[in-house]
Design a protein around this motif. Structure first.
Motif, short mmCIF file in Angstrom:
data_model
loop_
_atom_site.label_atom_id
_atom_site.label_comp_id
_atom_site.label_asym_id
_atom_site.label_seq_id
_atom_site.Cartn_x
_atom_site.Cartn_y
_atom_site.Cartn_z
N VAL A 72 0.83 -1.20 0.00
CA VAL A 72 0.00 0.00 0.00
C VAL A 72 0.87 1.27 0.00
O VAL A 72 1.83 1.38 0.76
N ASN A 73 0.53 2.16 -0.91
CA ASN A 73 1.17 3.48 -1.06
C ASN A 73 2.62 3.44 -1.49
O ASN A 73 3.34 4.43 -1.32
N LYS A 74 3.09 2.32 -2.06
CA LYS A 74 4.45 2.28 -2.61
C LYS A 74 4.41 2.80 -4.05
O LYS A 74 3.42 2.60 -4.75
N PRO A 75 5.47 3.45 -4.49
CA PRO A 75 5.52 3.89 -5.89
C PRO A 75 5.49 2.69 -6.84
O PRO A 75 6.12 1.67 -6.57
N THR A 76 4.77 2.82 -7.92
CA THR A 76 4.63 1.75 -8.90
C THR A 76 5.37 2.12 -10.18
O THR A 76 5.69 3.29 -10.38
N PRO A 77 5.64 1.15 -11.03
CA PRO A 77 5.39 -0.27 -10.92
C PRO A 77 6.52 -0.98 -10.18
O PRO A 77 7.65 -0.50 -10.14
N PHE A 78 6.20 -2.14 -9.60
CA PHE A 78 7.20 -3.02 -9.02
C PHE A 78 6.67 -4.45 -9.08
O PHE A 78 5.47 -4.68 -9.08
N ASP A 79 7.59 -5.40 -9.18
CA ASP A 79 7.22 -6.81 -9.33
C ASP A 79 6.96 -7.43 -7.96
O ASP A 79 7.71 -7.16 -7.00
N VAL A 80 5.92 -8.25 -7.90
CA VAL A 80 5.50 -8.84 -6.63
C VAL A 80 5.28 -10.34 -6.75
O VAL A 80 5.00 -10.86 -7.82
N ILE A 97 0.51 -15.64 -6.91
CA ILE A 97 0.43 -14.72 -8.04
C ILE A 97 1.78 -14.02 -8.18
O ILE A 97 2.29 -13.44 -7.23
N LEU A 98 2.36 -14.10 -9.37
CA LEU A 98 3.54 -13.31 -9.70
C LEU A 98 3.07 -12.27 -10.71
O LEU A 98 2.34 -12.60 -11.65
N GLY A 99 3.46 -11.03 -10.49
CA GLY A 99 3.01 -10.00 -11.41
C GLY A 99 3.60 -8.65 -11.08
O GLY A 99 4.58 -8.55 -10.32
N THR A 100 2.98 -7.62 -11.62
CA THR A 100 3.46 -6.26 -11.45
C THR A 100 2.39 -5.42 -10.77
O THR A 100 1.25 -5.36 -11.24
N ALA A 101 2.76 -4.79 -9.66
CA ALA A 101 1.85 -3.87 -8.98
C ALA A 101 1.76 -2.61 -9.83
O ALA A 101 2.78 -1.99 -10.13
N VAL A 102 0.54 -2.25 -10.21
CA VAL A 102 0.34 -1.07 -11.05
C VAL A 102 -0.39 0.04 -10.32
O VAL A 102 -0.41 1.18 -10.78
N SER A 103 -0.98 -0.27 -9.18
CA SER A 103 -1.64 0.73 -8.35
C SER A 103 -1.57 0.26 -6.90
O SER A 103 -1.78 -0.92 -6.62
N THR A 104 -1.27 1.18 -5.99
CA THR A 104 -1.18 0.80 -4.58
C THR A 104 -2.01 1.72 -3.70
O THR A 104 -1.92 1.66 -2.49
N LYS A 105 -2.82 2.55 -4.30
CA LYS A 105 -3.73 3.42 -3.55
C LYS A 105 -5.00 2.64 -3.25
O LYS A 105 -5.56 2.01 -4.14
N GLY A 106 -5.45 2.66 -2.02
CA GLY A 106 -6.67 1.91 -1.67
C GLY A 106 -6.43 0.42 -1.81
O GLY A 106 -5.50 -0.13 -1.21
N LEU A 107 -7.21 -0.23 -2.64
CA LEU A 107 -7.06 -1.66 -2.91
C LEU A 107 -5.94 -1.84 -3.93
O LEU A 107 -6.09 -1.43 -5.08
N PRO A 108 -4.80 -2.42 -3.53
CA PRO A 108 -3.69 -2.57 -4.49
C PRO A 108 -4.12 -3.40 -5.70
O PRO A 108 -4.91 -4.33 -5.57
N GLU A 109 -3.58 -3.04 -6.86
CA GLU A 109 -3.88 -3.77 -8.09
C GLU A 109 -2.60 -4.35 -8.67
O GLU A 109 -1.60 -3.65 -8.81
N VAL A 110 -2.68 -5.63 -9.03
CA VAL A 110 -1.54 -6.36 -9.59
C VAL A 110 -1.96 -6.98 -10.91
O VAL A 110 -3.00 -7.65 -10.99
N GLN A 111 -1.16 -6.76 -11.96
CA GLN A 111 -1.39 -7.44 -13.23
C GLN A 111 -0.63 -8.76 -13.17
O GLN A 111 0.59 -8.79 -13.04
#
Length: 121
Positions: free
Chosen positions: A14-22, A71-85
């Motif tokens: 949450v609230n980390k700068p994107t994108p980053f791999d998770v 799930i392996l992917g890329t976090a593209v949004s971390t505001k509110g509910l984080p989103e991972v592709q």
């Protein structure tokens, strides 16, 4: 696409700068439409998109509510509910030990990244 994922609890994204791999593990709470999941771990919830094109998804049965998955992917949004592709999906439901070990794996991984422990090579 080459990923270099780090293991995360969802709350730590949450609230980390994107994108980053998770690398996340969690239980599927909800299947939204054809290509979106909501998963949860002990510490939070995340929205997973691009599920149908992720490696490892065999069919829609793979994405059923209640399954424990990786799930392996890329976090593209971390505001509110984080989103991972998602890039890779692994159904871990048949391996209950994986769920029990996840918290320890993430903590150990963080200690390694912080330089507080070293690998034996």
């Amino acid at each position: 696409m080459t990923l270099n994922p780090r293991k995360y609890f969802i709350r730590d994204m949450v609230n980390k700068p994107t994108p980053f791999d998770v690398w996340l593990q969690g239980t599927i709470e909800q299947n939204v439409g054809n290509d979106i999941l909501i998963i949860s771990d002990t510490f939070g919830r995340a929205k997973i998109t691009k599920c149908e094109t992720a490696d490892g998804v065999i069919d829609k049965a793979s994405l059923q509510k209640g399954k424990y998955c990786c799930i392996l992917g890329t976090a593209v949004s971390t505001k509110g509910l984080p989103e991972v592709q998602a890039c890779k999906f692994v159904d871990l439901s048949s391996q209950p030990d994986m769920k029990e070990a996840w918290e320890y794996e993430v903590r150990e991984s963080n200690l390694l990244f912080e330089g507080k422990i070293k690998t034996l090579v």
